[in-house]
Design a protein around this motif. Structure first.
Motif, PDB file in Angstrom:
ATOM      1  N   LEU A 141     110.039 -19.781  20.617  1.00 44.49           N
ATOM      2  CA  LEU A 141     110.319 -18.821  21.678  1.00 44.49           C
ATOM      3  C   LEU A 141     109.677 -19.285  22.971  1.00 44.49           C
ATOM      4  N   GLY A 142     110.453 -19.292  24.061  1.00 38.73           N
ATOM      5  CA  GLY A 142     109.961 -19.771  25.344  1.00 38.73           C
ATOM      6  C   GLY A 142     109.022 -18.796  26.015  1.00 38.73           C
ATOM      7  N   THR A 143     108.512 -19.206  27.196  1.00 38.52           N
ATOM      8  CA  THR A 143     107.545 -18.379  27.932  1.00 38.52           C
ATOM      9  C   THR A 143     108.161 -17.078  28.418  1.00 38.52           C
ATOM     10  N   GLY A 144     109.487 -17.038  28.517  1.00 32.15           N
ATOM     11  CA  GLY A 144     110.138 -15.805  28.963  1.00 32.15           C
ATOM     12  C   GLY A 144     109.886 -14.641  28.022  1.00 32.15           C
ATOM     13  N   PHE A 145     109.651 -14.926  26.745  1.00 33.38           N
ATOM     14  CA  PHE A 145     109.418 -13.855  25.771  1.00 33.38           C
ATOM     15  C   PHE A 145     108.078 -13.168  25.986  1.00 33.38           C
ATOM     16  N   SER A 146     107.109 -13.896  26.553  1.00 30.72           N
ATOM     17  CA  SER A 146     105.798 -13.290  26.789  1.00 30.72           C
ATOM     18  C   SER A 146     105.867 -12.199  27.852  1.00 30.72           C
ATOM     19  N   ASN A 147     106.950 -12.173  28.618  1.00 29.86           N
ATOM     20  CA  ASN A 147     107.130 -11.154  29.662  1.00 29.86           C
ATOM     21  C   ASN A 147     107.591  -9.814  29.085  1.00 29.86           C
ATOM     22  N   LEU A 148     108.030  -9.808  27.820  1.00 27.44           N
ATOM     23  CA  LEU A 148     108.636  -8.607  27.222  1.00 27.44           C
ATOM     24  C   LEU A 148     107.562  -7.717  26.613  1.00 27.44           C
ATOM     25  N   ILE A 149     106.731  -7.133  27.458  1.00 25.19           N
ATOM     26  CA  ILE A 149     105.581  -6.364  26.971  1.00 25.19           C
ATOM     27  C   ILE A 149     105.990  -5.024  26.360  1.00 25.19           C
ATOM     28  N   ASN A 150     107.206  -4.528  26.667  1.00 22.53           N
ATOM     29  CA  ASN A 150     107.672  -3.242  26.128  1.00 22.53           C
ATOM     30  C   ASN A 150     108.608  -3.409  24.940  1.00 22.53           C
ATOM     31  N   LEU A 151     108.789  -4.656  24.506  1.00 23.39           N
ATOM     32  CA  LEU A 151     109.753  -4.925  23.441  1.00 23.39           C
ATOM     33  C   LEU A 151     109.311  -4.274  22.117  1.00 23.39           C
ATOM     34  N   GLU A 152     110.263  -3.602  21.457  1.00 20.54           N
ATOM     35  CA  GLU A 152     109.983  -2.960  20.164  1.00 20.54           C
ATOM     36  C   GLU A 152     110.822  -3.562  19.034  1.00 20.54           C
TER      37      GLU A 152
ATOM     38  N   LEU B 204     113.247  -6.926  17.946  1.00 20.17           N
ATOM     39  CA  LEU B 204     113.693  -8.284  18.265  1.00 20.17           C
ATOM     40  C   LEU B 204     114.427  -8.855  17.065  1.00 20.17           C
ATOM     41  N   ALA B 205     115.666  -9.340  17.299  1.00 21.36           N
ATOM     42  CA  ALA B 205     116.457  -9.979  16.245  1.00 21.36           C
ATOM     43  C   ALA B 205     116.795 -11.394  16.694  1.00 21.36           C
ATOM     44  N   VAL B 206     116.363 -12.391  15.901  1.00 20.31           N
ATOM     45  CA  VAL B 206     116.607 -13.802  16.233  1.00 20.31           C
ATOM     46  C   VAL B 206     116.938 -14.558  14.949  1.00 20.31           C
ATOM     47  N   GLY B 207     117.440 -15.778  15.121  1.00 24.25           N
ATOM     48  CA  GLY B 207     117.755 -16.620  13.979  1.00 24.25           C
ATOM     49  C   GLY B 207     117.798 -18.078  14.377  1.00 24.25           C
ATOM     50  N   ALA B 208     117.317 -18.965  13.492  1.00 22.24           N
ATOM     51  CA  ALA B 208     117.339 -20.406  13.762  1.00 22.24           C
ATOM     52  C   ALA B 208     117.294 -21.151  12.431  1.00 22.24           C
ATOM     53  N   LYS B 209     117.592 -22.459  12.496  1.00 22.34           N
ATOM     54  CA  LYS B 209     117.610 -23.254  11.276  1.00 22.34           C
ATOM     55  C   LYS B 209     116.213 -23.661  10.825  1.00 22.34           C
ATOM     56  N   ASN B 210     115.253 -23.733  11.774  1.00 21.41           N
ATOM     57  CA  ASN B 210     113.902 -24.188  11.434  1.00 21.41           C
ATOM     58  C   ASN B 210     112.871 -23.253  12.070  1.00 21.41           C
ATOM     59  N   ILE B 211     111.865 -22.893  11.280  1.00 20.63           N
ATOM     60  CA  ILE B 211     110.778 -22.049  11.768  1.00 20.63           C
ATOM     61  C   ILE B 211     109.479 -22.781  11.490  1.00 20.63           C
ATOM     62  N   SER B 212     108.689 -23.006  12.559  1.00 13.43           N
ATOM     63  CA  SER B 212     107.460 -23.801  12.441  1.00 13.43           C
ATOM     64  C   SER B 212     106.278 -23.032  12.998  1.00 13.43           C
ATOM     65  N   MET B 213     105.069 -23.548  12.712  1.00 13.19           N
ATOM     66  CA  MET B 213     103.847 -22.959  13.246  1.00 13.19           C
ATOM     67  C   MET B 213     103.886 -22.976  14.769  1.00 13.19           C
ATOM     68  N   GLY B 214     103.494 -21.880  15.390  1.00 13.07           N
ATOM     69  CA  GLY B 214     103.445 -21.795  16.838  1.00 13.07           C
ATOM     70  C   GLY B 214     104.725 -21.336  17.488  1.00 13.07           C
ATOM     71  N   ASP B 215     105.807 -21.186  16.710  1.00 17.86           N
ATOM     72  CA  ASP B 215     107.086 -20.784  17.312  1.00 17.86           C
ATOM     73  C   ASP B 215     107.013 -19.395  17.952  1.00 17.86           C
ATOM     74  N   PHE B 216     106.125 -18.528  17.454  1.00 22.19           N
ATOM     75  CA  PHE B 216     106.076 -17.143  17.938  1.00 22.19           C
ATOM     76  C   PHE B 216     104.840 -16.859  18.793  1.00 22.19           C
ATOM     77  N   LYS B 217     104.171 -17.906  19.267  1.00 18.75           N
ATOM     78  CA  LYS B 217     102.926 -17.682  19.998  1.00 18.75           C
ATOM     79  C   LYS B 217     103.137 -16.910  21.300  1.00 18.75           C
ATOM     80  N   ASN B 218     104.350 -17.015  21.886  1.00 17.78           N
ATOM     81  CA  ASN B 218     104.600 -16.316  23.151  1.00 17.78           C
ATOM     82  C   ASN B 218     104.870 -14.823  22.980  1.00 17.78           C
ATOM     83  N   ILE B 219     104.930 -14.353  21.737  1.00 21.36           N
ATOM     84  CA  ILE B 219     105.029 -12.898  21.531  1.00 21.36           C
ATOM     85  C   ILE B 219     103.831 -12.399  20.720  1.00 21.36           C
ATOM     86  N   ALA B 220     102.774 -13.210  20.678  1.00 17.86           N
ATOM     87  CA  ALA B 220     101.603 -12.845  19.884  1.00 17.86           C
ATOM     88  C   ALA B 220     100.939 -11.582  20.414  1.00 17.86           C
ATOM     89  N   GLU B 221     101.087 -11.304  21.715  1.00 14.32           N
ATOM     90  CA  GLU B 221     100.470 -10.116  22.308  1.00 14.32           C
ATOM     91  C   GLU B 221     101.415  -8.916  22.334  1.00 14.32           C
TER      92      GLU B 221
END
Length: 808
Positions: free
Chosen positions: A141-152, A154-171
């Motif tokens: 997930l890119g830096t744009g996702f970190s801007n979504l502070i009110n997000l409740e 989220l539906a996403v999908g990809a072929k590969n999921i790795s460590m750190g992929d969700f760090k921009n929504i950790a907060e």
């Protein structure tokens, strides 16, 4: 919408629920703010969008790109659906002008890079974002996702999921995270640690092999986990549950196909884990058993729910299936929207306290079993406090009371939306502790009050056939809330049998002029709803109108709150006041107060009467009037009693009686015995006795009318709804032309205001306005005069009396 059930798997139920709630909110507030361009074959966003649009649906088109200027004029936009297009590129400034955007659906397009969704930098207020079903290779997930502070959500999908992929929504604290998996998913263990969500949904593809690391992380990191579209791998899932100590307390399996052995094994394993709530929805069961299945008797699980289950096996033991579910060692069991036709009784005392079998197909045999010629009732559900059997095939309230009589702890019982009736003969056997009962939308009548638990506090009887609340047989000293909305009540009930009632709901009944003085028997009444009744705005309604006005003004001495006053209270009669609210109706006191009316007109009337008497005595007018009256009566008698023999040719009966099938009991048990035989000596024709088999109904009606000197009509609300009664009235009106106006006799069985008579009965309206009709008195003391007048109206000497009597 263009989405099928199979292709909708990434579109989570949560997302669409939120979306529809927002849409309903917008519809209720401003329908003009909704624009639906779904499936319009559009290749770009229309340039003429209304500036006030809040809900915009562009799904199922051919849009490939979103530009900055596409939404620059729609600054109020809150909901945008661009799913199922060919979207490949979105300008970073696309949503620069839509700061109110809350829900964005970009699913099922051709977007390729989750780290490059720079348009999200301008969607700070997003609550729901759906990016599932695109062509993402990695889940980064890119830096744009970190801007979504009110997000409740989220539906996403990809072929590969790795460590750190969700760090921009950790907060970001999410309510629901949905992963739409692709075939051959590559997942690195621990990749979900940066996701902070209450619930994780994992939507599998049909051929997806369950990833052990992903399932393990899901069970260890999230309180609620939902697995969707599973067709296999249940044994692996059971093994994983046994190997780990899951954090998950709520586990959901949705849209699955499962063998009975896999299901029971999984349930038995789940009973020993930390999972407290297990819910299985849209499940297809295969390989069902022919004998009972073993089950763990100890459990940490609190509730088990099955919703919309279908069976794919033909030969199996239904009893074995029912036994498994009813024997689960949980507190709450729900089987919803499933074609369950019976439910067995546990073989030992059950810990169940909450049972819900809504929207199934259960019959009156529920919980019981037959041994020989006897029905054995269930005694092992003594801990049940709440039982919901809404929308089933229950028919006898008496039998249902027997089915639950041993549920000693039962407090709340919901039997709404069934076909329940009660004849008032058999005694009901309710358990002693029921305090709340819902019987709405059944076929219950006044006799229901003989079949109610004595200690009940809340009773819902709305949408039934209740016409009166009997005070003699009813004893509910603890009742505080009584709902009788949408019944057939004619007046307010007396509260002597339920003296502490606080809430009385009588909306949409048949109350014309409620008797306010009856409320004196309700000392604790606080809320009264009598809205949407057919009020007759006459003197009898003055007291009720005064009560409503005092309630609105919150006067200290008026304790009763009138719900929905004044908008829900309006006149239906007289026609001049129709649809006028009662609050604005003024009925002069002089028109209704007898004493005041007498005081107003008595003196002038006495003076006129005295003057008239003196004048008549002086001119000897009384003598002339007496002579003229006697002459007129003699002429009238001679004209009406002169019956020519040829007028009675073919006449065999004094009258043909026409009535609705619903009034058969009154006609057969009351009317005919008083007119025929020794009491009346009249010959009466009616369809059940004199219609000739083989002839059409029309021919029989014409024949009976022609053979009768008069036609008698028993008028009621059911009569004006009967098509055949309409035909009989039509032919009788033609007979009236040939035999005189007195050939029709009208008997009014119940009050029938002309405004209730349909326009097609114009002949009946005309007859009632020009001819006197006999009203059936409710007072027994007046019955003798009624029968004397009716016999006098029908009496005549008919030819061939003896022959006809012999034939009979």
């Amino acid at each position: 919408m263009c989405i099928s059930r199979q292709t909708m798997k990434p579109m989570t139920a949560t997302f669409w629920t939120v979306a529809m709630l927002v849409r309903l909110q917008l519809i209720a507030s401003s329908p003009d703010n909704i624009v639906d361009f779904s499936s319009k074959n559009l290749s770009s966003v229309p340039r003429d969008l209304p500036q006030k649009v809040e809900f915009l649906d562009l799904s199922c088109n051919r849009i490939q790109q979103l530009h900055r200027e596409d939404f620059q004029n729609t600054t109020l936009l809150r909901f945008l659906n661009v799913s199922w297009n060919s979207l490949e590129e979105i300008d970073p400034e696309t949503f620069f002008h839509t700061s109110h955007l809350e829900i964005l659906d970009l699913s099922h397009n051709r977007l390729k890079n989750l780290s490059g969704q720079h348009y999200l930098l301008h969607t700070r207020n997003l609550v729901v974002l759906n990016l599932a079903g695109n062509s993402f290779l990695t889940m980064t997930l890119g830096t744009g996702f970190s801007n979504l502070i009110n997000l409740e959500i989220l539906a996403v999908g990809a072929k590969n999921i790795s460590m750190g992929d969700f760090k921009n929504i950790a907060e970001v604290k999410l309510h629901t995270m949905t992963l739409s998996l692709e075939d051959e998913l590559g997942y690195e263990a621990g990749s979900l640690k940066d996701v902070h969500a209450d619930k994780l949904q994992i939507a599998f593809t049909c051929n997806e092999i369950m990833n052990h690391d992903l399932i393990t992380d899901a069970l260890l990191l999230f309180d609620e986990v939902e697995l969707m579209n599973l067709t296999d791998g249940y044994r692996d899932l059971s093994e994983q549950l046994q190997k780990v100590t899951p954090r998950t307390s709520h586990l959901y399996l949705t849209n699955i196909i499962i063998k009975w052995q896999d299901l029971t094994t999984f349930v038995n394993v789940s009973l020993k884990t930390s999972i407290t709530h297990l819910c299985i929805t849209d499940v297809a069961l295969t390989n069902l058993p022919s004998e009972d299945t073993d089950m763990n008797l100890t459990s940490n699980m609190t509730s088990f729910t099955v919703r919309r289950a279908v069976v794919k096996s033909f030969l199996f033991s239904q009893e074995a299936v029912y036994n498994f579910f009813i024997s689960l060692p949980v507190k709450s069991l729900a089987m919803l929207e499933t074609s369950v036709i019976h439910m067995t009784c546990p073989k030992s005392q059950s810990p169940l306290s909450h049972l819900d079998f809504s929207n199934c197909a259960l019959s009156d045999t529920i919980f019981s079993r037959v041994e020989g010629q006897e029905t054995v009732e269930c005694e092992d559900l003594g801990n049940v406090t709440k039982l919901i059997l809404a929308n089933n095939n229950l028919k006898s309230l008496h039998l249902v009371s027997k089915r639950v009589q041993y549920m000693r702890s039962l407090q709340h019982l919901d039997l709404s939306l069934n076909s329940l009736v009660y004849d008032g003969l058999a005694e009901c056997a309710w358990p002693p502790n029921i305090t709340s009962m819902i019987l709405s939308s059944n076929g219950l009548t006044d006799s229901i009050f003989k079949c109610l638990p004595k200690g009940i506090k809340t009773l819902d009887l709305q949408n039934n056939q209740v016409s009166a609340v009997p005070s003699s047989t009813l004893q509910m000293k603890n009742l505080t809330s009584l709902n009788l909305n949408t019944n057939r009540l004619l007046d307010l009930p007396v509260c002597n049998s339920f003296p502490i009632v606080e809430v009385l709901l009588l909306k949409s009944n048949s109350l014309h002029a409620p008797s306010v003085n009856k409320l004196n028997s309700c000392p604790k009444l606080q809320t009264l709803d009598v809205s949407h009744n057919p009020f007759t705005c006459t003197c009898a309604l003055r007291g009720f109108i005064s009560l409503g006005i005092k309630s609105e003004m919150n006067e200290i001495h008026t304790r009763i709150n009138m719900s929905d006053w004044p908008l829900g209270y309006y006149c239906t009669y007289p026609e001049a006041l129709r649809d006028s609210t009662l609050k604005h109706i003024w009925i002069p006191e002089v028109q209704c107060n007898t004493g005041l009316l007498v005081a107003t007109i008595l003196c002038p009337a006495v003076a006129i009467i005295i003057g008239t008497v003196i004048l008549c005595h002086h001119l000897d007018a009384l003598w002339y009037m007496s002579m003229i009256w006697q002459w007129t009566r003699a002429k009238h008698r001679a004209r009406t009693q002169h019956i020519r023999p040829e007028d009675l040719v073919g006449v065999e009966f004094h009258a043909f009686v026409s009535y609705s099938q619903h009034d058969t009991d009154w006609v057969h048990n009351t009317l005919l015995p008083n007119l025929e035989g020794p009491l009346g000596g009249l010959r009466i024709s009616h369809h059940e006795k004199n219609f000739v088999p083989g002839k059409s109904i029309i021919e029989n009606i014409i024949s009976c009318v022609e053979k009768s000197r008069r036609s008698m009509f028993v008028l009621s609300a059911h009569f004006i709804k009967s098509e055949w009664c309409h035909y009989e009235l039509y032919f009788a009106s033609h007979q009236r032309v040939s035999r005189g106006s007195d050939s029709v006799v009208l008997v009014l069985l119940e009050p029938l205001p002309q405004y209730l008579i349909p326009s097609k009965y114009y002949q009946l309206k005309s007859m009632m306005s020009r001819h006197t009709y006999l009203e059936w008195p409710q007072d027994r003391a007046k019955h003798r005069l009624f029968w004397a007048n009716l016999r006098a109206a029908l009496q005549a000497d008919l030819p061939n009396a003896s022959a006809t009597e012999i034939d009979e």
